[in-house]
Motif scaffolding. Structure first.
Motif, short mmCIF file in Angstrom:
data_model
loop_
_atom_site.label_atom_id
_atom_site.label_comp_id
_atom_site.label_asym_id
_atom_site.label_seq_id
_atom_site.Cartn_x
_atom_site.Cartn_y
_atom_site.Cartn_z
N TYR A 93 0.85 -1.18 0.00
CA TYR A 93 0.00 0.00 0.00
C TYR A 93 0.89 1.23 0.00
CZ TYR A 93 -3.08 -3.59 1.81
OH TYR A 93 -3.77 -4.76 1.98
N ARG A 94 0.58 2.14 -0.88
CA ARG A 94 1.27 3.43 -0.91
C ARG A 94 0.23 4.51 -0.65
NH1 ARG A 94 4.85 2.26 -6.32
NH2 ARG A 94 5.91 0.44 -5.47
N ILE A 95 0.44 5.24 0.43
CA ILE A 95 -0.48 6.31 0.78
C ILE A 95 0.19 7.63 0.44
CG2 ILE A 95 -1.81 7.45 2.60
CD1 ILE A 95 -1.92 4.80 4.08
N TYR A 96 -0.48 8.38 -0.43
CA TYR A 96 0.02 9.67 -0.89
C TYR A 96 -0.79 10.80 -0.29
CZ TYR A 96 2.64 7.09 -4.40
OH TYR A 96 3.50 6.23 -5.04
N LYS A 97 -0.09 11.83 0.13
CA LYS A 97 -0.69 13.10 0.54
C LYS A 97 -0.23 14.10 -0.51
CE LYS A 97 1.00 15.20 4.12
NZ LYS A 97 1.36 15.65 5.48
N GLY A 98 -1.11 14.37 -1.47
CA GLY A 98 -0.69 15.14 -2.64
C GLY A 98 0.29 14.29 -3.44
N ASP A 99 1.44 14.87 -3.77
CA ASP A 99 2.47 14.13 -4.50
C ASP A 99 3.47 13.45 -3.57
OD1 ASP A 99 1.43 14.85 -6.96
OD2 ASP A 99 2.63 16.69 -7.07
N THR A 100 3.27 13.60 -2.26
CA THR A 100 4.22 13.08 -1.28
C THR A 100 3.82 11.68 -0.81
OG1 THR A 100 4.65 15.32 -0.48
CG2 THR A 100 5.29 13.52 0.97
N LEU A 101 4.76 10.75 -0.89
CA LEU A 101 4.54 9.42 -0.36
C LEU A 101 4.63 9.50 1.16
CD1 LEU A 101 4.13 6.38 -0.87
CD2 LEU A 101 6.62 6.17 -0.97
N ALA A 102 3.50 9.28 1.84
CA ALA A 102 3.43 9.46 3.29
C ALA A 102 3.60 8.15 4.05
CB ALA A 102 2.11 10.12 3.68
N THR A 103 3.12 7.06 3.49
CA THR A 103 3.15 5.77 4.19
C THR A 103 3.28 4.64 3.18
OG1 THR A 103 1.67 6.67 5.88
CG2 THR A 103 1.91 4.28 5.82
N VAL A 104 4.03 3.61 3.57
CA VAL A 104 4.10 2.38 2.79
C VAL A 104 3.76 1.24 3.73
CG1 VAL A 104 5.60 0.82 1.47
CG2 VAL A 104 5.89 3.29 1.26
N GLY A 105 2.88 0.35 3.28
CA GLY A 105 2.51 -0.79 4.10
C GLY A 105 2.43 -2.05 3.28
N THR A 106 2.33 -3.18 3.95
CA THR A 106 2.18 -4.47 3.28
C THR A 106 1.16 -5.31 4.04
OG1 THR A 106 3.91 -5.58 4.54
CG2 THR A 106 4.59 -4.48 2.48
N SER A 107 0.56 -6.25 3.33
CA SER A 107 -0.26 -7.27 3.97
C SER A 107 -0.18 -8.55 3.16
CB SER A 107 -1.71 -6.82 4.14
OG SER A 107 -2.36 -6.65 2.90
N GLN A 108 -0.31 -9.66 3.86
CA GLN A 108 -0.27 -10.97 3.23
C GLN A 108 -1.58 -11.69 3.56
OE1 GLN A 108 2.43 -10.32 5.70
NE2 GLN A 108 3.15 -9.01 4.06
N HIS A 109 -2.14 -12.37 2.55
CA HIS A 109 -3.45 -13.02 2.68
C HIS A 109 -3.43 -14.39 2.03
CE1 HIS A 109 -5.12 -9.01 3.58
NE2 HIS A 109 -4.17 -8.63 2.74
N CYS A 110 -4.41 -15.20 2.41
CA CYS A 110 -4.67 -16.45 1.70
C CYS A 110 -6.17 -16.54 1.45
CB CYS A 110 -4.16 -17.66 2.49
SG CYS A 110 -5.06 -18.00 4.00
N PHE A 111 -6.57 -17.50 0.65
CA PHE A 111 -7.97 -17.72 0.33
C PHE A 111 -8.39 -19.02 1.00
CE2 PHE A 111 -6.01 -15.43 -3.18
CZ PHE A 111 -6.78 -14.27 -3.17
N MET A 112 -9.45 -18.95 1.80
CA MET A 112 -9.92 -20.12 2.53
C MET A 112 -11.41 -20.32 2.30
SD MET A 112 -7.97 -19.73 6.19
CE MET A 112 -8.79 -21.19 6.83
N SER A 113 -11.84 -21.56 2.40
CA SER A 113 -13.26 -21.90 2.34
C SER A 113 -13.88 -21.57 3.69
CB SER A 113 -13.44 -23.39 2.03
OG SER A 113 -14.76 -23.79 2.31
N SER A 114 -14.98 -20.83 3.68
CA SER A 114 -15.65 -20.53 4.95
C SER A 114 -16.37 -21.76 5.50
CB SER A 114 -16.64 -19.38 4.77
OG SER A 114 -17.57 -19.65 3.76
N GLU A 115 -16.57 -22.75 4.66
CA GLU A 115 -17.23 -23.99 5.08
C GLU A 115 -16.25 -24.96 5.73
OE1 GLU A 115 -19.28 -27.53 2.66
OE2 GLU A 115 -20.22 -25.56 2.33
N THR A 116 -15.07 -25.11 5.12
CA THR A 116 -14.12 -26.14 5.59
C THR A 116 -12.91 -25.56 6.32
OG1 THR A 116 -12.84 -26.10 3.53
CG2 THR A 116 -14.75 -27.62 3.65
#
Length: 144
Positions: A93-116
């Motif tokens: 994730y890149r969060i910009y305030k105008g043309d300025t890069l204010a924050t950089v973040g990351t996240s990791q995910h997987c895909f799961m069955s809500s049933e199993t």
């Protein structure tokens, strides 16, 4: 796929801390808001994913603050897929305030069955969603 323009947001006053800047815990919420907005942009909203029996849990998250964001600032959050395998997906994730890069973040995910509660292979079990994520991944690779 048309290029995602970014998630535009104005921070609320209650999101600030005693120093008048955005409290760090809010960035995680903003990352999620941007991910949900991307799904709507792709015309496959989160509600449809849940109705299809898919969960997308967060496996890890990080954030690095480069510039302060305050109440009243307008920001744009660019969620970029840095890795997509059909069972897992990582965002930057890149969060910009105008043309300025204010924050950089990351996240990791997987895909799961809500049933199993087991890992889902989107290519086999949900090919349309797999193609959408693959297209979005390809469209954001150039941003890296």
């Amino acid at each position: 796929m048309k290029k995602y323009p970014g998630y535009v947001r104005k921070p609320f006053y209650y999101e600030t801390d005693k120093m008048g800047i955005i409290h760090h815990a809010n960035y995680i919420r903003w990352f999620e808001e941007a991910r949900v907005d991307v799904l709507s942009f792709m015309n496959y909203p989160f509600e449809k994913i849940e109705a299809d029996g898919i969960m997308i849990p967060v496996l890890g998250i990080s954030s690095e603050y480069k510039e302060m964001i305050r109440f009243g600032d307008e920001i744009v959050i660019q969620p970029i897929v840095t890795k997509y395998t059909g069972t897992r997906m990582n965002f930057e994730y890149r969060i910009y305030k105008g043309d300025t890069l204010a924050t950089v973040g990351t996240s990791q995910h997987c895909f799961m069955s809500s049933e199993t509660n087991r890992l889902v292979h989107l290519k086999k079990q949900h090919p349309r969603l797999h193609e959408l994520f693959l297209d979005y991944y390809e469209s954001t690779k150039e941003s890296l």
